[in-house]
Design a protein around this motif. Structure first.
Motif, PDB file in Angstrom:
ATOM      1  N   ASP A 112       0.845  -1.189   0.000  1.00 34.53           N
ATOM      2  CA  ASP A 112       0.000   0.000   0.000  1.00 34.53           C
ATOM      3  C   ASP A 112       0.884   1.244   0.000  1.00 34.53           C
ATOM      4  OD1 ASP A 112      -1.778   2.104   0.560  1.00 34.53           O
ATOM      5  OD2 ASP A 112      -3.134   0.740   1.594  1.00 34.53           O
ATOM      6  N   ARG A 114       0.266   4.223   0.413  1.00 41.67           N
ATOM      7  CA  ARG A 114      -0.071   5.235   1.416  1.00 41.67           C
ATOM      8  C   ARG A 114       0.703   5.022   2.704  1.00 41.67           C
ATOM      9  NH1 ARG A 114      -6.360   4.037   1.567  1.00 41.67           N
ATOM     10  NH2 ARG A 114      -5.432   1.956   1.629  1.00 41.67           N
ATOM     11  N   GLN A 182      -6.731  -0.108   9.808  1.00 45.23           N
ATOM     12  CA  GLN A 182      -6.491   0.987  10.749  1.00 45.23           C
ATOM     13  C   GLN A 182      -5.061   0.924  11.236  1.00 45.23           C
ATOM     14  OE1 GLN A 182      -8.622   1.027  14.499  1.00 45.23           O
ATOM     15  NE2 GLN A 182      -8.710   3.258  14.473  1.00 45.23           N
ATOM     16  N   LYS A 192      -5.044   6.281  12.595  1.00 47.29           N
ATOM     17  CA  LYS A 192      -5.641   6.685  11.335  1.00 47.29           C
ATOM     18  C   LYS A 192      -6.254   5.494  10.628  1.00 47.29           C
ATOM     19  CE  LYS A 192      -4.622   9.266   7.075  1.00 47.29           C
ATOM     20  NZ  LYS A 192      -3.580  10.005   6.320  1.00 47.29           N
ATOM     21  N   THR A 193      -7.436   5.712  10.067  1.00 42.68           N
ATOM     22  CA  THR A 193      -8.121   4.661   9.326  1.00 42.68           C
ATOM     23  C   THR A 193      -7.955   4.889   7.826  1.00 42.68           C
ATOM     24  OG1 THR A 193      -9.758   4.338  11.079  1.00 42.68           O
ATOM     25  CG2 THR A 193     -10.337   3.561   8.877  1.00 42.68           C
ATOM     26  N   TYR A 194      -7.581   3.843   7.120  1.00 42.27           N
ATOM     27  CA  TYR A 194      -7.419   3.912   5.674  1.00 42.27           C
ATOM     28  C   TYR A 194      -8.561   3.157   5.004  1.00 42.27           C
ATOM     29  CZ  TYR A 194      -2.649   5.591   6.450  1.00 42.27           C
ATOM     30  OH  TYR A 194      -1.551   6.324   6.837  1.00 42.27           O
ATOM     31  N   GLU A 195      -9.230   3.815   4.096  1.00 43.26           N
ATOM     32  CA  GLU A 195     -10.311   3.176   3.362  1.00 43.26           C
ATOM     33  C   GLU A 195      -9.729   2.248   2.289  1.00 43.26           C
ATOM     34  OE1 GLU A 195     -13.383   3.528   4.219  1.00 43.26           O
ATOM     35  OE2 GLU A 195     -12.973   5.072   5.744  1.00 43.26           O
TER      36      GLU A 195
END
Length: 437
Positions: A112, A114, A182, A192-195
């Motif tokens: 990922d 991000r 998360q 922080k939550t990642y969609e």
């Protein structure tokens, strides 16, 4: 991590070496450049998506294929659980060496962007780590009985040592879906939550196409003895894991009459588009002609005789003869180290995982005062580390790691067919005095 001179001589990630390779890739095309004949390699009769492979119980077939094509794939050397445990350790390494990004989910099998903002190794080559890795399952694979039997068969020698090296991870780049997760933090308000992300292409995650030699062909063919390489080997202190990489590409000279092989263990099914191992079949048989021609055209002058990682310029016609060596999970490919090889980028939604491995005869190690003892001491330090916790070395493993001596006479492993007869080597140079390793 700052590379030592010894590590730099063997490491693909060394910046100066990569810069030098970039300049050499611009060598002008020569219409008269020598190119070995192209050889077609048979596919697996049960599944043409893969290259033909053998089991360790087919020694004669293995050796015949290797002699013709200068490589061979041996299937089922690892069990599925061994592959999965090794992949788990690869991700454990990623999480531990990601500059504070320790919240990468343990179940994650994709990259990922991000969260994974830095590749902990060589992005260009797909290598993880800047030195040998001593994780428990990786060590288990190095003492695996079937792995050993395959190498003993090809060397026709039972008394072997195993090297310690890195692993490879080629990230998926096409139609990759990123799961939601998360990232927790002990600092209030920092979690922080990642969609979830829909399937997308990530070409920036690609490794680079490369074709190279892990040895210096001009030194190997034209030097009269191995004194310079022996002098280099005697300097190895094994103070850091990276020092184990430095011994891999030291072959001596062709007059020594020794065999030198390399290998990797494939940990997941690896199809054509997944990126991975490529090789020019039969190249070893034409090494002398290629070396003479490249010397005539100035490549030896460009590279010198000290570099032991030789990128093949993109203008060289030998690129046309490279094939993808596709393999099932748990398979191992072994190739002659004097054969041009490399890798292609991953162009699929599937990851590629591999463990690099090399075994070599005790007889070729050499009598370097103190070097063997330093190597053994370094291995013992690593075996006492946290990542090797729980490892139990077998009798075979202790010998392969150099902790116990091999008997003077070769000890035949179960079902091993290793013999003492040696194959003739292609002749570049008149035979001279033997090398040390």
């Amino acid at each position: 991590h700052t590379h030592t001179k010894e590590e730099a001589m063997a490491d693909h990630t060394y910046p100066q070496l990569e810069a030098n390779a970039g300049n050499l890739l611009k060598v002008a095309h020569d219409e008269n450049a020598y190119c070995p004949p192209r050889i077609e390699v048979p596919s697996d009769p049960d599944d043409p998506e893969y290259v033909q492979s053998f089991t360790v119980d087919q020694p004669d077939e293995m050796k015949e294929f290797f002699e013709k094509y200068n490589f061979v794939v041996i299937r089922d050397v690892l069990e599925p659980k061994d592959c999965e445990l090794t992949i788990h350790e690869i991700w454990k390494y990623v999480r531990e060496h990601h500059a504070g990004e320790l919240a990468i989910p343990s179940s994650m099998r994709d990259w990922d962007p991000r969260v994974c903002t830095r590749f902990p190794g060589s992005k260009q080559g797909g290598f993880l780590g800047d030195g040998a890795l001593f994780y428990r399952q990786m060590l288990e694979n190095r003492q695996n009985e079937r792995v050993y039997r395959a190498w003993a068969t090809l060397y026709e020698d039972d008394r072997l040592l195993v090297n310690h090296d890195r692993v490879g991870y080629f990230r998926p780049t096409r139609a990759v879906s990123m799961p939601a997760f998360q990232r927790r933090s002990l600092v209030p308000g920092k979690s922080k939550t990642y969609e979830a992300l829909p399937a997308a292409d990530y070409p920036e995650l690609c490794s680079t196409y490369n074709l190279h030699l892990d040895m210096n062909p001009w030194y190997y063919c034209y030097e009269s003895d191995s004194s310079a390489e022996n002098a280099f080997l005697r300097t190895l202190k094994y103070e850091r894991p990276g020092m184990f990489l430095a011994e891999n590409n030291v072959l001596g000279v062709i007059g020594d009459g020794q065999k030198h092989f390399q290998g990797l263990i494939n940990l997941a099914d690896n199809r054509h588009d997944d990126g991975g191992f490529i090789l020019v079949p039969g190249f070893r048989h034409h090494l002398s002609e290629w070396v003479a021609d490249t010397k005539r055209r100035g490549l030896q002058e460009s590279y010198g005789t000290q570099l032991r990682f030789i990128p093949i310029p993109q203008t060289e016609p030998v690129h046309r003869n490279a094939i993808r060596v596709t393999m099932r999970a748990g398979s191992m490919v072994i190739w002659d180290q004097c054969t041009v090889h490399g890798s292609t980028p991953n162009n699929s939604s599937r990851p590629r995982y591999a463990q690099f491995i090399k075994l070599f005869p005790v007889a070729g190690y050499g009598d370097h005062v103190g070097r063997f003892e330093r190597r053994v001491a370094a291995i013992q330090r690593e075996l006492a580390g946290k990542h090797a916790k729980g490892l139990r070395l077998s009798k075979l493993g202790r010998r392969l790691f150099g902790l116990d001596p091999w008997p003077t006479e070769a000890v035949e492993s179960p079902k091993s067919t290793a013999a003492s007869k040696k194959k003739d080597q292609p002749n570049c140079k008149k035979k001279d005095k033997p090398t040390e390793r």
